[in-house]
Scaffold this active site. Structure first.
Site: not given
Length: 219
Positions: A134, A179-180
């Protein structure tokens, strides 16, 4: 290695993540020097110019990436720290450094997990591996596109990682959809011969108070 560590000690470097510290093993140092050497290229006349790779800053708070971030960090939740930078003992937790290639849309992290990240005996906890995935993909996305937030993280664990070893965490941009931003990530041995973990990640670009719940839908 000994000469480098003496230089580090003399200059007062420590667990900031910005430069090597004495806990780094030979593989960590070797790879750091390898990517660092690609961050600038010497041209005719001995002058240096920018290269494709760039070392990303390893701040202890993400707010420091913002304009005026150093001031904001002292005034907003001043005791807060990034999860990956809250273990102060060198070599005990997350030892890592990031390099990004904007043209190729790739990011490489050299990661040395410390003894406080144990899950199975002698091996890294799956949550610590997920944290690094992440962190690397998120830093990569921020570097390319600005403020983002994780919307989805899908991980396949293939093989355990030994504590104290050095691995590569590599992030690649797959595509953008509105937006991804969709990225893929893999954790491998330093020579790339062994795959430890692979993952796909979806990030949403933050636009004012854009709601994250929208990111997993067609919006």
């Amino acid at each position: 290695k000994r000469a480098m560590l003496e230089t580090i000690k003399m200059q007062g470097h420590h667990i900031s993540g910005l430069l090597p510290n004495p806990s780094w093993g030979p593989d960590m140092l070797r790879l750091y020097e390898h990517y660092k050497s690609q961050c600038e290229v010497e041209v005719e006349g001995g002058e240096k110019q920018g290269a494709l790779w760039q070392r990303l800053p390893s701040y202890n708070r993400s707010i420091k990436y913002a304009t005026g971030g150093a001031f904001l960090s002292r005034t907003i939740q001043s005791k807060a720290r990034l999860f990956t930078r809250n273990i102060t003992e060198p070599g005990a937790g997350f030892e890592y450094v990031l390099f990004a290639n904007k043209k190729e849309q790739k990011c490489v992290c050299i990661f040395q997990p410390g003894h406080l990240l144990e899950g199975p005996p002698g091996h890294v906890h799956g949550g610590a591996i997920a944290t690094m995935i992440d962190t690397v993909t998120g830093s990569h996305a921020v570097f390319l596109y600005g403020a983002i937030m994780t919307a989805n993280l899908n991980i396949n664990y293939r093989s355990p990682i030994s504590l104290g070893s050095t691995v590569l965490v590599e992030s690649t941009v797959d595509k953008m959809e509105g937006r991804k931003t969709l990225l893929s990530c893999k954790v491998t041995s330093t020579d790339g011969s062994k795959l430890y973990t692979e993952a796909t990640v979806i990030f949403g670009k933050l636009n004012n108070l854009f709601k994250l719940k929208c990111l997993n839908k067609d919006c």
